[in-house]
Design a protein around this motif. Structure first.
Motif, mmCIF file in Angstrom:
data_model
loop_
_atom_site.group_PDB
_atom_site.id
_atom_site.type_symbol
_atom_site.label_atom_id
_atom_site.label_comp_id
_atom_site.label_asym_id
_atom_site.label_seq_id
_atom_site.Cartn_x
_atom_site.Cartn_y
_atom_site.Cartn_z
ATOM 1 N N GLU A 135 9.720 19.214 64.878
ATOM 2 C CA GLU A 135 9.512 17.659 65.996
ATOM 3 C C GLU A 135 8.849 18.852 67.158
ATOM 4 O O GLU A 135 9.186 20.011 68.184
ATOM 5 N N TRP B 190 20.296 22.885 63.357
ATOM 6 C CA TRP B 190 19.061 23.746 64.307
ATOM 7 C C TRP B 190 18.743 24.818 64.458
ATOM 8 O O TRP B 190 19.518 25.320 64.824
ATOM 9 N N LEU C 156 18.008 21.598 71.977
ATOM 10 C CA LEU C 156 16.950 20.931 72.526
ATOM 11 C C LEU C 156 17.009 21.256 73.706
ATOM 12 O O LEU C 156 16.050 21.102 74.422
ATOM 13 N N THR D 133 7.951 13.786 67.346
ATOM 14 C CA THR D 133 7.810 14.295 69.067
ATOM 15 C C THR D 133 9.893 14.348 69.138
ATOM 16 O O THR D 133 10.878 13.685 68.186
ATOM 17 N N THR D 134 10.301 15.021 69.732
ATOM 18 C CA THR D 134 11.529 15.254 70.373
ATOM 19 C C THR D 134 11.898 13.914 70.550
ATOM 20 O O THR D 134 13.400 13.741 71.276
ATOM 21 N N ASP D 135 10.367 13.411 71.853
ATOM 22 C CA ASP D 135 11.312 12.187 72.102
ATOM 23 C C ASP D 135 10.898 11.201 71.280
ATOM 24 O O ASP D 135 11.278 9.573 71.973
ATOM 25 N N LEU E 121 11.349 21.685 67.668
ATOM 26 C CA LEU E 121 12.616 21.907 67.312
ATOM 27 C C LEU E 121 12.853 21.977 65.456
ATOM 28 O O LEU E 121 11.635 21.485 65.121
ATOM 29 N N ARG F 175 21.847 20.379 67.270
ATOM 30 C CA ARG F 175 20.343 19.417 67.940
ATOM 31 C C ARG F 175 20.164 19.729 69.315
ATOM 32 O O ARG F 175 18.880 20.184 70.001
ATOM 33 N N HIS G 64 7.423 19.740 70.724
ATOM 34 C CA HIS G 64 7.828 19.451 72.335
ATOM 35 C C HIS G 64 6.612 20.783 73.415
ATOM 36 O O HIS G 64 6.918 21.239 72.452
#
Length: 359
Positions: free
Chosen positions: A310, A324, A345, A269-271, A317, A341, A312
């Motif tokens: 990833e 990216w 994002l 995941t993006t986090d 992403l 990136r 989101h």
């Protein structure tokens, strides 16, 4: 990725009145405005065929029909909104759709079904403000059933997670009702945990001590899916990633819903988390040195053309190993894979659509 119902939800706030203590339903501040919003939602439903748009617009109309007293029509629209949200699979769409159907069932006195929908609406990748609003209405359902201790828990969570005026008015009304009813009849039965409220929707993973293989147990502690897998993830969104020789996914009955074709099913995941299996209705799966995104129905959303993907809330992403890009939830390109990136994002963050309208 434009939210075609955002302005209609904003109008709903202005058209709805405070919660009535006697009925635990919202009063109407502006009947004409409600009817105009309903007509506009109906017009937009004819123009926007995408499943996400249909879910959002039907959700708006369901709220209006419920407030106006057309419970049959409200239930039809709210149930259809849930079906469209389930087809998309995104938590930010599913949660409010489930809560709105739960609201219709609550005012119709079908509390067990309503409680299950409210519980399911708390699950997933969601902002605290949305879960707080859901908890406020779950508290009202418990008050109606005499589950006063449980209602207090919901109301406390609501005030912590969503201290905005619309929700806090519900909280204040609920607290008054709680005090009144507790004085008359006590605090009712012990509070239920989330699995009981949600109807035990997810079997628990277990490992057979003799074979070392994994299966899943039902609410009674007995296997509902036999221990046949060398590796397995937890159930998320009604499905679980499992591996025999290769990875795929099963539903709660053990039926294969994603073919076992993949070398891995680890979803970044993006986090910064990595989840074995599904997040927001999709999983990142490995295939011949590349990764793809597969929906929980088995449909490939993003083909295997990237080195890393990833997840989101607004999409994905992606990188080819050098730069990216960003994709929408439908897998279509939003930012070509030629960016930094952080830039890609930011585009996804700006596209997040939170349904923060009346439930």
């Amino acid at each position: 990725m434009v939210d075609v119902a955002a302005d209609l939800r904003a109008g709903l706030f202005r058209a709805l009145g405070p919660l009535d203590r006697a009925t635990m339903r919202h009063a109407i501040a502006d009947t004409v405005a409600l009817q105009q919003i309903r007509e506009e939602a109906t017009l937009r439903l004819a123009r926007h065929a995408a499943e996400a748009d249909q879910s959002r617009l039907l959700g708006v109309r369901a709220v209006i029909l419920r407030v106006l007293g057309d419970f049959d029509g409200a239930e039809v629209d709210a149930a259809a909104a849930v079906k469209y949200a389930e087809a998309v699979g995104a938590d930010l769409l599913l949660a409010p759709a489930r809560a709105r159907l739960g609201q219709v069932l609550r005012v119709r006195g079908r509390y067990e079904e309503a409680d299950q929908l409210f519980a399911l609406a708390e699950a997933g990748e969601l902002p605290r403000t949305l879960t707080g609003a859901v908890r406020a209405y779950a508290g009202l359902s418990c008050i109606a059933q005499g589950r006063i201790t449980e209602s207090l828990i919901h109301v406390q969570r609501a005030s912590e997670q969503n201290p905005h005026g619309f929700v806090m008015q519900i909280v204040e009304t609920a607290l008054g009702l709680i005090e009144e009813r507790a004085a008359k009849a006590g605090f009712g039965p012990p509070p239920r945990g989330w699995p009981e409220r949600a109807g035990h929707p997810a079997p628990d993973r277990f490992q057979d001590p003799q074979t070392g293989r994994f299966g899943y147990l039902g609410a009674d502690g007995r296997p509902v899916v036999q221990a046949a897998f060398s590796q397995a993830g937890d159930f998320r969104g009604g499905v679980a990633a499992v591996c025999q020789a290769d990875w795929g996914a099963i539903d709660r009955n053990g039926t294969v819903v994603v073919p076992m074709l993949y070398g891995a099913m680890e979803t970044p995941t993006t986090d910064g988390r990595t989840v074995t299996g599904f997040v927001n209705g999709v999983a990142v799966a490995g295939q011949r040195g590349r990764v793809l995104v597969v929906h929980k129905t088995g449909r490939v959303v993003v083909p295997p053309r990237y080195q890393r993907v990833e997840v989101h809330p607004a999409g994905f992403l992606v990188t080819d190993g050098y730069s990216w890009g960003a994709l929408g939830l439908d897998g279509n390109e939003v930012v070509p894979a030629r960016a930094e990136r952080a830039e890609a994002l930011r585009t996804l963050e700006a596209a997040v659509s939170i349904d923060d309208g009346p439930l």
